[in-house]
Design a protein around this motif. Sequence first.
Motif, mmCIF file in Angstrom:
data_model
loop_
_atom_site.group_PDB
_atom_site.id
_atom_site.type_symbol
_atom_site.label_atom_id
_atom_site.label_comp_id
_atom_site.label_asym_id
_atom_site.label_seq_id
_atom_site.Cartn_x
_atom_site.Cartn_y
_atom_site.Cartn_z
ATOM 1 N N LEU A 96 32.621 36.740 34.675
ATOM 2 C CA LEU A 96 31.237 36.911 35.130
ATOM 3 C C LEU A 96 30.785 35.744 36.003
ATOM 4 N N TYR A 97 31.134 34.520 35.606
ATOM 5 C CA TYR A 97 30.820 33.350 36.432
ATOM 6 C C TYR A 97 31.435 33.520 37.827
ATOM 7 N N ALA A 98 32.724 33.844 37.872
ATOM 8 C CA ALA A 98 33.428 33.957 39.152
ATOM 9 C C ALA A 98 32.844 35.088 39.997
ATOM 10 N N ARG A 112 30.714 24.584 37.543
ATOM 11 C CA ARG A 112 32.090 24.575 38.039
ATOM 12 C C ARG A 112 33.031 24.734 36.848
ATOM 13 N N LEU A 113 34.110 25.453 37.052
ATOM 14 C CA LEU A 113 35.180 25.555 36.068
ATOM 15 C C LEU A 113 36.345 24.766 36.648
ATOM 16 N N VAL A 114 36.763 23.724 35.920
ATOM 17 C CA VAL A 114 37.804 22.847 36.446
ATOM 18 C C VAL A 114 38.978 22.769 35.479
ATOM 19 N N ASP A 121 38.796 22.347 40.809
ATOM 20 C CA ASP A 121 38.181 23.647 40.537
ATOM 21 C C ASP A 121 39.259 24.715 40.413
ATOM 22 N N VAL A 122 39.094 25.591 39.439
ATOM 23 C CA VAL A 122 40.037 26.698 39.281
ATOM 24 C C VAL A 122 39.443 27.946 39.916
#
Length: 164
Positions: A96-98, A112-114, A121-122
């Motif tokens: 959902l974030y992406a 950010r998802l890292v 960042d992924v």
Amino acid sequence: MEHTSFEGMSCPVALALERVGEWWSILILRDATHGLTRFEQFQKSLGISPNSLSRRLAALVEAGLLERRRYNERPPRDEYVLTAAGHAFRPVLIALYAWGNQHFPPDAVNVRLVDNESGVDVDPVLIDRLTGHPLDDAHTTFLPGPAADPRLRAVLARRRELAS
């Protein structure tokens, strides 16, 4: 607004939405994934009324996504922690974030998802564990399972006809 129940449907999406389909519930799970556990924390983060939050927390506990744990006896106070099923919701939140960042981006990056090792960042992507193929139309298709009802079989057959 009256809540419609999906309990009688055979579709896994409908059955999952029965447990987490209200937007507040998904936001509560998001906050729990980020480490919030206490009623006051959820209320402050979400700006939700106490009655609404109580109902939704109770529903998530009943659905087995959160566990209620007593952390203070006097006065009695509980916290809400993710269960195994609640932790398993994390990839849904990541998706959902992406999706939200791609299709409805905020004015500036706010989450950010890292990667924990590199800090880079992924870019999350869903793949099949066995083949490594992406879960896109070119590599996958939905087929009815043994318990699919006639309505679901018709919907899935229609999708296959359109793809042909």
